[in-house]
Design an enzyme around this catalytic site. Structure first.
Site, short mmCIF file in Angstrom:
data_model
loop_
_atom_site.label_atom_id
_atom_site.label_comp_id
_atom_site.label_asym_id
_atom_site.label_seq_id
_atom_site.Cartn_x
_atom_site.Cartn_y
_atom_site.Cartn_z
N LEU A 23 0.80 -1.22 -0.36
CA LEU A 23 -0.42 0.54 -0.25
C LEU A 23 0.70 1.01 -0.43
CD1 LEU A 23 -2.82 -0.91 2.54
CD2 LEU A 23 -2.16 -1.55 0.04
N HIS A 27 -3.51 3.85 -2.72
CA HIS A 27 -4.25 3.35 -1.73
C HIS A 27 -4.79 3.98 -0.60
CE1 HIS A 27 -1.40 0.52 -3.69
NE2 HIS A 27 -2.39 -0.28 -4.17
#
Ligand code: AMP
Length: 275
Positions: A23, A27
């Site tokens: 991530l 994200h």
């Protein structure tokens, strides 16, 4: 925050944010967007889907760090991280269907040209996630513009009652679109990669698609950049722009920089916007 590997523990409803992990801020912005929808719990799925990779080496070197992902997802406001093992997503004794591909998945000169079968894998995993998580809404980033159009078309053709919510592209301060693959760039390739963003900027003064595509190629014509495509298309259908249609256009670029395949895109008003 709950980390779930068994889909039986997921309640239906809420907002799903599908990811392959590793991530980054891009994200996190999707998770925050999901939270702002106020449609129930935010579920972030983390699954590196083997069926959407064309090259085994690309799948194997894809960055993975679930502990870090869970901490980041929690900070961004997720209630659940769904991190299924591959046997849950694709049980050995069960044939998980590959849905019919919408036309937008196979437009010539886009993703399908360089990654044949990629969107079959994407549609398969997204359908499977939708079946397991049964969300009311799902958030997808505009960073993967063609994927967003493919998912929208798939959901419409499957008549699923799931709202697809687009999230804007998050960029590094110098303009590079954030991507889990950016960590694979050497310092030199990282600098060179800025030409993707610049090629999109170059389209903004162009009144025709042909002119815009030529302008993109000119910016991308530097050592270390291998162009996969640099095109302007109808933003929704991804067919060639019809200069008289006055429909939104999208400039889309994909290039290998230092061996790493990078994507970017931006709105192009072009003929319709009279720029
Ligand atoms: P991935 O983990 O790369 O499969 O991406 C998961 C989701 O995050 C997809 O919907 C992507 O489009 C989205 N995404 C990836 N990078 C960005 C970014 N820089 N800005 C916004 N969304 C992104």
């Amino acid at each position: 925050m709950r980390v779930i590997v068994d889909p039986g523990q997921i309640n239906s409803g809420g907002v799903l944010v599908p990811t392959m992990g590793a991530l980054h801020e891009g994200h996190l912005s999707l998770i925050e967007l999901a939270r702002s929808r106020r449609r129930g719990p935010v579920v972030v799925s983390v699954f590196v889907n083997p069926t959407q990779f064309n090259e085994r080496a690309d799948f194997e070197r894809y960055p993975r760090d679930l502990g870090r992902d869970v901490a980041m997802a929690e900070r961004a406001g997720a209630e659940v991280v769904f991190a299924p093992p591959v046997e849950v997503m694709y049980p050995p004794a069960v044939d998980i269907p590959v849905p019919d591909l919408p036309g937008v998945a196979t437009r010539p000169g886009l993703e399908d040209a360089g990654r044949p079968g990629h969107f079959a894998g994407v549609c398969q995993v997204v359908s499977r996630l939708f079946d397991l998580c049964r969300p009311d809404e799902a958030v997808f980033g505009e960073k993967d513009w063609q994927q967003l159009q493919v998912v929208r078309a798939m959901v419409a053709s499957q008549r699923r009652a799931i709202g697809i919510v687009p999230g804007a592209i998050v960029r590094e301060p110098d303009g590079l679109a954030m991507s889990s693959r950016n960590v694979l760039l050497s310092p030199e390739a990282r600098r060179t990669a800025l030409v993707l963003r610049r090629s999109l900027d170059a389209t903004q003064e162009c009144g025709s698609a042909r002119e815009a595509e030529a302008a993109m190629r000119k910016v991308l014509d530097v050592p270390g950049v291998e162009i996969q495509y640099a095109v302007v298309r109808d933003a929704e259908t991804l067919e060639a722009v019809r200069e008289d249609a006055r429909r939104p256009g999208r400039a889309l670029v994909c290039a290998r920089v230092g061996g790493v395949r990078l994507l970017d895109n931006d709105a192009w008003a072009g003929a319709a916007g009279g720029r």
